[in-house]
Scaffold this motif. Structure first.
Motif, PDB file in Angstrom:
ATOM      1  N   GLY A 138       9.050  10.077   5.716  1.00 29.39           N
ATOM      2  CA  GLY A 138       9.221  11.335   4.983  1.00 29.39           C
ATOM      3  C   GLY A 138       8.295  11.464   3.782  1.00 29.39           C
ATOM      4  N   GLY A 139       7.351  10.536   3.648  1.00 30.21           N
ATOM      5  CA  GLY A 139       6.468  10.554   2.476  1.00 30.21           C
ATOM      6  C   GLY A 139       5.487  11.708   2.492  1.00 30.21           C
ATOM      7  N   GLY A 199      10.567   0.524   5.973  1.00 29.81           N
ATOM      8  CA  GLY A 199       9.517   0.650   4.963  1.00 29.81           C
ATOM      9  C   GLY A 199       8.364   1.572   5.302  1.00 29.81           C
ATOM     10  N   TRP A 219      11.873   8.771   2.566  1.00 32.52           N
ATOM     11  CA  TRP A 219      10.618   8.212   2.093  1.00 32.52           C
ATOM     12  C   TRP A 219      10.921   7.066   1.137  1.00 32.52           C
ATOM     13  CZ3 TRP A 219       9.017   8.658  -3.160  1.00 32.52           C
ATOM     14  CH2 TRP A 219       9.810   9.506  -3.953  1.00 32.52           C
ATOM     15  N   HIS A 260       5.297   5.930  -2.581  1.00 33.77           N
ATOM     16  CA  HIS A 260       4.470   7.025  -3.056  1.00 33.77           C
ATOM     17  C   HIS A 260       3.543   6.507  -4.146  1.00 33.77           C
ATOM     18  CE1 HIS A 260       3.282  11.154  -3.288  1.00 33.77           C
ATOM     19  NE2 HIS A 260       3.451  11.169  -4.591  1.00 33.77           N
ATOM     20  N   GLU A 261       2.262   6.840  -4.045  1.00 36.49           N
ATOM     21  CA  GLU A 261       1.275   6.454  -5.054  1.00 36.49           C
ATOM     22  C   GLU A 261       1.359   4.968  -5.376  1.00 36.49           C
ATOM     23  OE1 GLU A 261       2.545   9.309  -7.874  1.00 36.49           O
ATOM     24  OE2 GLU A 261       1.063  10.788  -7.253  1.00 36.49           O
ATOM     25  N   THR A 262       1.156   4.138  -4.391  1.00 30.58           N
ATOM     26  CA  THR A 262       1.077   2.676  -4.486  1.00 30.58           C
ATOM     27  C   THR A 262       2.386   1.984  -4.858  1.00 30.58           C
ATOM     28  OG1 THR A 262       0.457   2.377  -6.815  1.00 30.58           O
ATOM     29  CG2 THR A 262      -1.327   2.904  -5.258  1.00 30.58           C
ATOM     30  N   GLU A 316      10.570  -5.372   8.607  1.00 32.32           N
ATOM     31  CA  GLU A 316       9.816  -5.928   7.476  1.00 32.32           C
ATOM     32  C   GLU A 316      10.152  -7.388   7.204  1.00 32.32           C
ATOM     33  OE1 GLU A 316      10.978  -2.904   7.730  1.00 32.32           O
ATOM     34  OE2 GLU A 316       9.160  -1.719   7.493  1.00 32.32           O
ATOM     35  N   PHE A 328       6.163   0.988  -3.667  1.00 30.28           N
ATOM     36  CA  PHE A 328       7.213   0.959  -2.647  1.00 30.28           C
ATOM     37  C   PHE A 328       8.539   0.784  -3.380  1.00 30.28           C
ATOM     38  CE2 PHE A 328      10.079  -1.631   0.007  1.00 30.28           C
ATOM     39  CZ  PHE A 328      10.319  -0.683   0.988  1.00 30.28           C
ATOM     40  N   LEU A 329       9.448   1.743  -3.226  1.00 27.35           N
ATOM     41  CA  LEU A 329      10.650   1.774  -4.064  1.00 27.35           C
ATOM     42  C   LEU A 329      11.867   1.115  -3.407  1.00 27.35           C
ATOM     43  CD1 LEU A 329      10.084   5.356  -5.515  1.00 27.35           C
ATOM     44  CD2 LEU A 329       9.698   3.172  -6.673  1.00 27.35           C
ATOM     45  N   ASN A 330      11.730   0.622  -2.193  1.00 30.05           N
ATOM     46  CA  ASN A 330      12.789  -0.157  -1.536  1.00 30.05           C
ATOM     47  C   ASN A 330      14.112   0.596  -1.429  1.00 30.05           C
ATOM     48  OD1 ASN A 330      13.401  -2.576  -0.193  1.00 30.05           O
ATOM     49  ND2 ASN A 330      14.500  -3.381  -1.968  1.00 30.05           N
ATOM     50  N   ASP A 331      14.047   1.900  -1.280  1.00 27.33           N
ATOM     51  CA  ASP A 331      15.265   2.671  -1.042  1.00 27.33           C
ATOM     52  C   ASP A 331      14.879   3.817  -0.109  1.00 27.33           C
ATOM     53  OD1 ASP A 331      17.984   3.190  -1.312  1.00 27.33           O
ATOM     54  OD2 ASP A 331      17.682   4.586  -2.961  1.00 27.33           O
ATOM     55  N   ASP A 334       1.056   4.556   5.690  1.00 25.62           N
ATOM     56  CA  ASP A 334       0.308   3.354   5.312  1.00 25.62           C
ATOM     57  C   ASP A 334      -0.249   2.715   6.600  1.00 25.62           C
ATOM     58  OD1 ASP A 334      -0.420   0.735   4.725  1.00 25.62           O
ATOM     59  OD2 ASP A 334       1.274   0.377   3.371  1.00 25.62           O
ATOM     60  N   LEU A 380      14.773   7.394   0.241  1.00 23.78           N
ATOM     61  CA  LEU A 380      14.855   8.530  -0.673  1.00 23.78           C
ATOM     62  C   LEU A 380      14.825   9.851   0.108  1.00 23.78           C
ATOM     63  CD1 LEU A 380      12.454   6.918  -3.263  1.00 23.78           C
ATOM     64  CD2 LEU A 380      14.941   7.122  -3.443  1.00 23.78           C
ATOM     65  N   PRO A 381      15.472  10.869  -0.451  1.00 29.65           N
ATOM     66  CA  PRO A 381      15.678  12.116   0.308  1.00 29.65           C
ATOM     67  C   PRO A 381      14.477  13.055   0.256  1.00 29.65           C
ATOM     68  CG  PRO A 381      16.689  12.310  -1.849  1.00 29.65           C
ATOM     69  CD  PRO A 381      16.084  10.925  -1.789  1.00 29.65           C
TER      70      PRO A 381
END
Lengths: 249, 284
Positions: free
Chosen positions: B73-74, B69, B104, B107-109, B41, B111-114, B79, B116-117
């Motif tokens: 796992g989403g 990014g 992941w 989610h839903e627009t 990224e 991007f949380l920059n971590d 995207d 996630l499990p």
């Protein structure tokens, strides 16, 4: 109890929400502080990204206030894409509506300037023309010429002295004096540089950037300011490597 | 359609996560470092210094492209724009390797920059496998999937992480990226035995190893809570686990990750040297 990513996302961004049941520690107890690690990672990493992207805003507000602002902003406007290098498009508008900084009227334009610097840094490369070609044009031909400008060029118009404010904070420049300034961002090689332009200088370059002829751009600028001197704007384009082609009529 | 031939493979030697402030030091004397990893990224701009540096580095070093990014796992579809950006980068650079995470981030627009499990269920497995099929199809090459650091568990999980990863690899043909620090962090946080995790891990599928530092905290019950921070040296128990893994599974390209409070080059080179000293006896 199943936890979907909508619940997870909402709880990450809202510290007032309960940790979704179904997230547990090794003993099967509610995840509690373990979930807060993710909350913290998200807010801190995105706040840090903003701090790196808007160093002058951070300096103007101080680290503590910036971190409060960033927390509010991240929760209201989480990034829409994984390209964190361009996160923060919505910050200028957010600052305009953020009550605690309303008195600092120049902040949104400083944020626009910092966005422009970052976008210039990542913009496509483009080879500048040999500046001798400009001097070879007769005045009549020059008036009929259109300029192709580098993708790294940016213009940020303001009613505030944004270049002076930026320099005062980023480079220990002289104390800013009140007055409108347009910031011209050019990138001769890899590092964007700033030039302050008058409102008429902005009019001139904005017209050139839209593909109008040199003569038409000059006319617009002279209507704005009969004493308009095009030398500083033109010199900044040349030294900034911002002219990439000349199209004569 | 996995017909693209990577230009080079990663050597069975130490690499480091590339940081722009180390550019001159690396070009002058990379020491024990034989390859570099970049975060995809950071190289998706149109031009300027990042891409210019990458062009120079790629002339001298095999490059591993590591995505942070894609949100494999989403729950939502991948995207498509981001997948296209990855394809553009991989087509241009033709790197020695491409890897991403079992995690992941979007989610839903948002991007949380971590990283996630996700729960280890049959449903999640089938979704992740579909996403990996899409990635490998788009990039025209197999990818490596990395085991995550986790701080909590899902009550709904039906299988162990090692079983989940093994099954993903079987269904998709992807390889695995084994992050030894993540094993240590996750196993400590989940009250599992890190050695047992390595025993259960399909080491023959490992195409790359990661090593990094972590922070130590405690949860509200006084249980250890390790945080994958990539901001310090690799700790001794992780080096030991790494050495045991190399003995058990053979030498692998091994990366030192240091992403926050990035030190001067000699500190990073010393960490790479420590990995070299573990790899060399296995190779000779």
């Amino acid at each position: 109890m199943n936890v979907d990513q909508t619940q997870f996302r909402k709880a990450i961004l809202d510290p007032g929400r309960d940790v979704p049941p179904g997230l547990v520690d090794p003993e099967g107890r509610p995840a509690g502080k373990r979930f807060d690690v993710y909350r913290n990672n998200v807010i801190v990493s995105l706040s840090n990204a903003l701090g790196e992207a808007f160093p002058v805003i951070r300096k103007l507000l101080g680290d503590n206030n910036f971190s409060i602002l960033a927390g509010h902003f991240v929760r209201a406007h989480p990034p829409a894409s994984p390209l964190i290098a361009t996160y923060g498009d919505a910050l200028p508008g957010f600052l305009e509506g953020f009550e605690p900084v309303r008195s600092l009227g120049y902040l949104p334009d400083i944020a626009r300037l910092e966005l422009a610097l970052r976008k210039s840094y990542h913009a496509a490369d483009a080879a500048p023309i040999d500046s001798a070609r400009l001097q070879e044009l007769s005045p009549d031909r020059l008036m009929e010429t259109r300029f192709a400008l580098a993708p790294a060029l940016r213009l940020v118009r303001s009613d505030w002295p944004i270049v002076a404010i930026w320099r005062f904070n980023a480079e220990d420049g002289p104390k800013p004096e009140m007055g409108p300034e347009t910031a011209l961002v050019t990138r001769p090689e890899f590092d964007p540089i700033l030039t302050a332009l008058s409102p008429a200088g902005h009019g001139f370059l904005a017209e050139l950037a839209q593909g109008r002829t040199f003569g038409a751009a000059l006319e617009t600028a002279t209507e704005q300011d009969p004493d308009f001197d095009l030398t500083p704007a033109l010199a900044a384009l040349v030294s900034g490597g911002a002219i990439t082609a000349l199209h004569e009529e | 359609m996995l017909d693209a031939t990577p230009r080079q493979t990663l050597p069975l030697a130490p690499g480091v996560g590339y940081k722009p402030q180390h550019f001159n030091a690396i070009m002058e004397d990379p020491g024990p470092v034989r390859w570099l990893e970049i975060h995809a990224e950071n190289y998706m701009g149109q031009g300027g210094r990042p891409l210019a540096q990458l062009r120079h580095l790629a002339e001298r070093f095999p490059i591993s492209v590591h995505g942070v990014g894609l949100s494999i796992g989403g729950e939502a579809p991948l995207d498509a724009d981001h997948l296209a950006r990855l394809r553009h980068l991989v087509d241009w650079l033709n790197p020695a390797s491409f890897s991403e995470h079992l995690a992941w981030s979007s989610h839903e627009t948002a991007f949380l920059n971590d990283l996630l499990p996700l729960p280890y269920t049959a449903e999640a497995l089938s979704r992740v496998a579909d996403h990996i099929d899409q990635v490998q199809e788009a990039l025209g090459r197999p990818m490596l999937l990395e085991n995550p650091s986790t701080y909590l568990a899902f009550a709904e999980s039906e299988m162990a992480e090692t079983e989940f990863l093994r099954e993903i690899a079987r269904r998709t043909g992807c390889g695995l990226l084994l992050d030894i620090n993540n094993v240590f962090v996750s196993c400590t946080n989940q009250k599992l035995d890190p050695r047992g995790y390595i025993v259960d891990f399909p080491l023959d599928l490992v195409g790359e190893i990661h090593l990094g530092g972590h922070d130590e905290q405690e949860d509200e019950h006084g249980a250890p809570l390790l945080i994958d921070s990539h901001g310090t040296e690799v700790v001794d128990p992780v080096w030991t686990l790494y050495a045991e893994t190399i003995v058990a599974g053979g030498a692998r390209p091994s990366l030192i990750e240091w992403d926050t409070d990035v030190p001067d080059w000699p500190v990073l080179a010393a960490e790479a040297d420590r990995a070299a000293r573990i790899l060399t006896p296995v190779l000779s």
